[in-house]
Design a protein around this motif. Structure first.
Motif, PDB file in Angstrom:
ATOM      1  N   GLY A 230       0.786  -1.226   0.000  1.00 38.36           N
ATOM      2  CA  GLY A 230       0.000   0.000   0.000  1.00 38.36           C
ATOM      3  C   GLY A 230       0.820   1.279   0.000  1.00 38.36           C
ATOM      4  O   GLY A 230       0.287   2.356   0.284  1.00 38.36           O
ATOM      5  N   LEU A 231       2.095   1.208  -0.343  1.00 37.61           N
ATOM      6  CA  LEU A 231       2.939   2.403  -0.346  1.00 37.61           C
ATOM      7  C   LEU A 231       2.732   3.210  -1.633  1.00 37.61           C
ATOM      8  O   LEU A 231       2.431   2.652  -2.690  1.00 37.61           O
ATOM      9  N   ILE A 232       2.887   4.522  -1.515  1.00 38.33           N
ATOM     10  CA  ILE A 232       2.885   5.402  -2.683  1.00 38.33           C
ATOM     11  C   ILE A 232       4.349   5.675  -3.014  1.00 38.33           C
ATOM     12  O   ILE A 232       5.041   6.399  -2.300  1.00 38.33           O
ATOM     13  N   LEU A 242       9.128   8.135  -1.930  1.00 39.49           N
ATOM     14  CA  LEU A 242       7.917   7.630  -1.275  1.00 39.49           C
ATOM     15  C   LEU A 242       7.162   8.805  -0.673  1.00 39.49           C
ATOM     16  O   LEU A 242       7.763   9.677  -0.025  1.00 39.49           O
ATOM     17  N   ILE A 243       5.863   8.841  -0.896  1.00 41.93           N
ATOM     18  CA  ILE A 243       5.031   9.933  -0.395  1.00 41.93           C
ATOM     19  C   ILE A 243       4.124   9.388   0.696  1.00 41.93           C
ATOM     20  O   ILE A 243       3.382   8.418   0.475  1.00 41.93           O
ATOM     21  N   ALA A 253       7.080   3.186   6.207  1.00 46.49           N
ATOM     22  CA  ALA A 253       7.350   2.961   4.792  1.00 46.49           C
ATOM     23  C   ALA A 253       8.823   2.627   4.558  1.00 46.49           C
ATOM     24  O   ALA A 253       9.160   1.736   3.755  1.00 46.49           O
ATOM     25  N   LEU A 254       9.707   3.332   5.238  1.00 44.62           N
ATOM     26  CA  LEU A 254      11.129   3.030   5.111  1.00 44.62           C
ATOM     27  C   LEU A 254      11.438   1.618   5.594  1.00 44.62           C
ATOM     28  O   LEU A 254      12.262   0.910   5.007  1.00 44.62           O
ATOM     29  N   SER A 258      12.987  -1.280   3.291  1.00 47.21           N
ATOM     30  CA  SER A 258      14.227  -1.938   3.711  1.00 47.21           C
ATOM     31  C   SER A 258      14.066  -3.447   3.739  1.00 47.21           C
ATOM     32  O   SER A 258      14.960  -4.192   3.302  1.00 47.21           O
ATOM     33  N   HIS A 259      12.922  -3.924   4.230  1.00 46.57           N
ATOM     34  CA  HIS A 259      12.661  -5.362   4.255  1.00 46.57           C
ATOM     35  C   HIS A 259      12.583  -5.929   2.831  1.00 46.57           C
ATOM     36  O   HIS A 259      13.140  -6.999   2.540  1.00 46.57           O
ATOM     37  N   ALA A 260      11.889  -5.226   1.954  1.00 46.96           N
ATOM     38  CA  ALA A 260      11.731  -5.707   0.586  1.00 46.96           C
ATOM     39  C   ALA A 260      13.080  -5.807  -0.125  1.00 46.96           C
ATOM     40  O   ALA A 260      13.339  -6.775  -0.862  1.00 46.96           O
TER      41      ALA A 260
END
Length: 542
Positions: A230-232, A242-243, A253-254, A258-260
């Motif tokens: 669900g990140l923009i 990233l917004i 979001a960070l 980072s995990h991805a």
């Protein structure tokens, strides 16, 4: 599903012929050979792929492991103080890798998010990528996000640490396997990359088109993971924006990003990770894109691509020349001189713009760019400057300023010799001075050839002697034929054409050795041979 076809290799050959094999290095003569012999070499590539794919070569992995894939690691400036390694790949293997990459890109393009802006595949060639999907378009897309208008919105700017260097071959192989299940394609890519990386299991060769494709393939599942969370987000190569609605959401979001990345052996560059308010981000990007400076903005937005092979090349050229009527290039260059850190993009555009100036203006700009003090300040843009100077020096419309340009170039070894230490810089310089011989240049090229360990630099020296019809150095190298590498031999074989009967006799005497000296280890697999293609091409090469 990936289906490798001969058209992939033909398009790859034409793209190499148009753009060169490595965008950090000057255009190599082998690129013209690849373009001119596109059909024959494409058949050779397809025959090799099918031989491995069907097992006609024996056990595919064993065959690939036994190949000698020649490449050279060269030093290239990166920024005002840093350096990076670029990889000069043997012309056949570069073509083979790019053809396979193009087939992979076609299969992967439909899976990519619209938020991934870099290296989007163009539907038609010869170029691989859609030129409208630029870094500038990426930044403008972030400004159009509705969430940016929300009160309290913040923007994360970050990038991946040492992106190309840290791409793990095995993880990339798995991603390619998902696109081509049951095929040897992923294995072939993995083995070639391993050889280019000197046996290491990570890193993509910088400068070639296939590396860009493979990097985007690697990022596709990571991008998908961000969307699922669900990140923009928006991405251009290794840059992420990233917004988020708040700083708290930005922190989450960070963490998600980072995990991805960690799942694929990648990580963020902590020193380049910033969180800005929406207003500060808009102001920052406006400044980055040059808004508020009419001349700078016009230069940044100007598309300086000129295709001399288009149906209307003359009209396109005149249109580009007219585009500079409202842009004071000299004024903008003077502004860059005053900066502690010149804008690399503006300097690149100025370098590209040189060939569209009137001779009197072009020589003034070149004098400013090549002034020893300025050249040191502009060192991060060396390749762009030298490309621009070469474009002027190779154009007969600028004959009236050739002598002045040559004088400016001849000052460089003594006044700015440190800038010639990186091999890529030396290659650009040798290309610019090959038009005319002077005693100063003759001594410089001879000393460079005798002192360098770089095959690419030695080839560039031989090319200078070819242009100068330097018989003494040709004879000297002809007598050392057996001690030359295959790349130098190919260049000397081409250079022989500049020496009349002596050159023809040299080719006759050495012809029996080239089939073995230039063999790739695939001669029993595919129709024809690389050596035969090159011999035939040289007969008609200028």
């Amino acid at each position: 599903m990936v289906k490798v076809q001969i058209d992939h290799f033909i398009r790859a050959a034409l793209e190499i012929g148009q753009s060169g094999d490595n965008d950090t290095l000057p255009y190599d003569l082998d690129a013209g050979f690849i373009k001119d012999k596109a059909t024959d070499l494409a058949a050779l590539c397809l025959g090799l792929f099918q031989g491995v794919e069907t097992g006609a070569v024996g056990k595919p992995a064993t065959f690939m492991n036994g190949l000698a894939i020649v490449s050279e690691r060269l030093l290239v400036p990166s920024g005002p103080h840093g350096f990076r390694i670029t990889t000069k790949i043997h012309p056949f293997w570069n073509l083979y890798l790019n053809g396979l990459g193009l087939a992979i890109a076609e299969a992967n393009e439909g899976q990519r998010s619209a938020r991934a802006h870099s290296y989007r595949l163009a539907p038609h060639g010869p170029g691989f990528f859609d030129r409208t999907r630029s870094w500038r378009a990426y930044k403008l897309a972030t400004l159009n996000e509705p969430n940016l208008e929300e009160e309290g919105a913040v923007v994360i700017q970050t990038d991946i640490a040492s992106f190309y260097d840290h791409i793990y071959h095995h993880r990339l192989e798995n991603v390619v396997k998902d696109l081509a299940p049951g095929s040897t394609l992923a294995m072939q890519i993995d083995r070639i990359l391993s050889k280019l990386a000197a046996g290491r299991s990570f890193g993509l060769p910088v400068g070639g088109q296939c590396a860009r494709i493979l990097a985007e393939v690697m990022m596709t599942p990571i991008d998908r993971s961000l969307t699922d969370a669900g990140l923009i987000w928006h991405r251009y190569v290794d840059d992420y924006t990233l917004i988020c609605r708040s700083r708290q959401e930005a922190y989450k979001a960070l963490s998600e990003l980072s995990h991805a990345l960690a799942d694929y052996g990648l990580s963020l560059n902590r020193s380049k990770t910033t969180i800005l308010s929406a207003k500060h981000y808009r102001d920052f990007i406006s400044a980055q894109l040059g808004e508020g400076d009419d001349s700078s903005l016009a230069l940044r937005e100007l598309d300086l691509h000129f295709d001399p092979y288009s149906d209307n090349a003359s009209a396109e050229y005149e249109k580009l020349k007219q585009s500079f009527d409202k842009i004071d290039i000299s004024f903008l260059l003077d502004l860059e001189r005053e900066k502690s850190q010149p804008d690399a993009f503006v300097l690149a555009q100025i370098g590209r713009a040189l060939k569209f100036q009137e001779p009197a203006v072009a020589v003034q700009l070149c004098a400013t760019l090549l002034d020893p003090n300025n050249l040191d300040a502009f060192r991060a843009s060396w390749s762009k400057i030298m490309r621009g100077v070469y474009a002027v020096r190779s154009n007969d419309q600028f004959t009236s300023i050739f002598a002045a340009l040559d004088a400016l170039l001849d000052r460089i070894p003594s006044a700015s010799g440190h800038l010639l230490v990186p091999e890529a810089n030396m290659l650009h310089f040798l290309r610019a001075i090959r038009f005319v011989r002077t005693d100063l240049r003759g001594a410089f090229v001879r000393q460079t050839y005798d002192s360098t360990v770089s095959t690419s630099v030695r080839r560039a020296c031989i090319d200078c002697w070819r242009h100068w019809s330097d018989r003494s150095n040709f004879t000297r190298l002809r007598n050392q034929w057996q001690n030359l590498g295959a790349g130098e031999q190919r260049m000397l074989w081409l250079a022989a054409g500049a020496f009349g009967d002596e050159g023809l006799k040299t080719r006759d005497q050495l012809r029996g050795s080239v089939a073995q000296a230039w063999q790739l280890g695939i001669e029993t697999v595919a129709p024809g041979s690389f050596a035969a293609c090159y011999e035939d091409w040289v007969k008609h090469a200028v």
